[in-house]
Each structure stands twice: as C-alpha cells, then as structure tokens.
Design an enzyme around this catalytic site. Structure first.
Site, short mmCIF file in Angstrom:
data_model
loop_
_atom_site.label_atom_id
_atom_site.label_comp_id
_atom_site.label_asym_id
_atom_site.label_seq_id
_atom_site.Cartn_x
_atom_site.Cartn_y
_atom_site.Cartn_z
CG ASP A 141 2.44 0.30 -0.22
OD1 ASP A 141 2.77 -0.63 0.56
OD2 ASP A 141 1.34 0.33 -0.81
CE LYS A 144 -8.21 5.87 -3.29
NZ LYS A 144 -8.81 7.18 -3.56
CG ASP A 169 1.30 -1.55 -3.87
OD1 ASP A 169 0.86 -1.85 -2.75
OD2 ASP A 169 1.10 -2.25 -4.89
CG ASN A 170 -1.84 -0.21 -3.61
OD1 ASN A 170 -1.09 0.22 -2.72
ND2 ASN A 170 -2.28 -1.46 -3.63
CD GLU A 199 -2.17 -5.57 -1.22
OE1 GLU A 199 -1.73 -5.41 -2.37
OE2 GLU A 199 -2.46 -4.62 -0.49
#
Ligand SMILES: O=c1[nH]cnc2c(O)cc(-c3ccc(F)cc3)cc12
Ligand SMILES: [Mg+2]
Length: 214
Positions: A141, A144, A169-170, A199
């Site tokens: 997290d 990227k 995540d993401n 989120e």
C-alpha cells in the site's frame, strides 16, 4: 505555520477516540476522512476485506509497505496473535512520526515495528536486521510503481514461502497494471481480485490477493 493533514488526523484521533481502543481509533479516522478531509487510508470498505484476509491467513510474520498514518497498521495489528512479528515500512519521516503516535494511541505499539526508509533499500535487510526468514502476509500500500519491483525483490531475497499471501491496495485506482499483469500471468502465483471502491468515494478500486505457490 499551517498544520499538515496527518497532524490534523492525529488531533481528531486524540479528540474522538478512546486511548487503548483500536476500534475507536479506526472509527475516528474514518469519520475524519468522511466528514472533514479525504486521506489515503485503505478505509472501511477495503479495510473489512483486509481484516478478513488477515484473519484467514492468521500470519506469524507480517510486512506492510506504506504505513502513512497507521490506519491499516492498526487494523492489522489488532487482529494478530501474541508473538506475531509485524513490520511496517514508511519512507516519509513526517508520516512515521504521526503513525507511531496513532499506533500508540490504539495501544498497539508493542505489536508492530515502524521502520523509516524505502522498501527498495529495506526489503533486502529484512533477514539480517529483523531475523525474518519468510513473510506469511504482505500488504502492499505504498506506491503503485514499486509494487512490481518489490514483489520481484521478495522473490530474489527468498522472503516468500509456499502459501505466502500478498494483498495489494489500489490496483485499479491509482492502478498498478504491470503488477496485475505479473501476478495474474505468472505460474508462481494464484491471484484473485476483490472489487471495492476507492476509500471514502464511489470510484472503482479493489484489492488483489496473490498466493505464492512455490
Ligand atoms: O499513493 C498512495 N499510496 C497508497 N495508497 C493510496 C491510496 O489508497 C489512494 C491514493 C489516491 C487515489 C486517488 C487519488 F485521486 C489520489 C490518491 C494514493 C495512494
Ligand atoms: Mg492505498
């Protein structure tokens, strides 16, 4: 001079949450982000998926990449069995300072070690500095563009074992397309996508869970 968003988030925790109560710290941050200022915590929707994966894995060794203010650190630490080794890496020193205070407010400071530095530098040091052989669970997290180089680093450093679980995540927003392509096409991983939303918004996002096979 003007305070920072993480500083204002810490103040909200100290004002609204109960010291030593992780659930109230999680709720206070989610309330702050829904009603005052958006912040890049994993949030309650994706956080519930994170909770279920951590509970299912019941890991003895955990690594989080990207502490930020410690929201997901608190979510994970509150679920771990006593004696679990939990390390979280954060490259921004100002975030480290806030995260340590939020984690301590939740009463979880003895469950996790917050390490300042970049994942690229620190991952190769995990064995020698922290006595880790392999990680049972890894939460990605941080940034990227580091997801793919860091998973390759885990492999090169021998930090994964058969069954190690990586949760990212993401993977949709901001997006990690090269990472997804790698884990979904590599014979060394069994990958699954958990659809959710960015989120505190209605924007599509999700978590990718990848199990190391060999
Ligand atoms: O940089 C990020 N690291 C870790 N998690 C993130 C996260 O959950 C969301 C975002 C993000 C998403 C949309 C946007 F418009 C601006 C920032 C960034 C990160
Ligand atoms: Mg995130």
């Amino acid at each position: 001079t003007r305070s920072t968003r993480p500083q204002r988030m810490l103040k909200a925790v100290q004002k609204k949450a109960t010291k030593g109560d992780p659930e109230s710290v999680i709720s206070a941050i989610d309330y702050f982000c829904k009603h005052s200022e958006w912040a890049m915590n994993v949030g309650d929707e994706k956080g519930s998926i994170l909770d279920s994966v951590v509970t299912e894995v019941n890991p003895s060794t955990v690594l989080e990449l990207g502490t930020y203010c410690g929201y997901s650190t608190v979510r994970i630490a509150r679920l771990l069995s006593p004696g679990t080794k939990f390390i979280t890496l954060e490259f921004n020193p100002a975030n480290v300072t806030i995260a340590r205070q939020i984690i301590a407010y939740a009463g979880l400071q003895d469950k996790v070690t917050v390490v300042e530095g970049s994942s690229g530098d620190l991952i190769p040091q995990m064995k020698e500095r922290f006595g880790i052989t392999t990680f049972d669970f890894i939460f990605l997290d941080h940034w990227k563009d580091r997801y793919l180089p860091d998973i390759k680093l885990f492999e090169e450093c021998g930090l994964l074992r058969k069954g190690s679980v990586l949760l990212a995540d993401n993977v949709i927003c901001p997006g990690a397309p090269e990472y997804l392509e790698y884990v979904r096409n590599s014979p060394r991983y069994e990958s699954r996508y958990y659809p959710a939303h960015l989120e505190y918004t209605k924007v599509e996002d999700g978590l990718e869970k990848s199990v190391f096979l060999e």
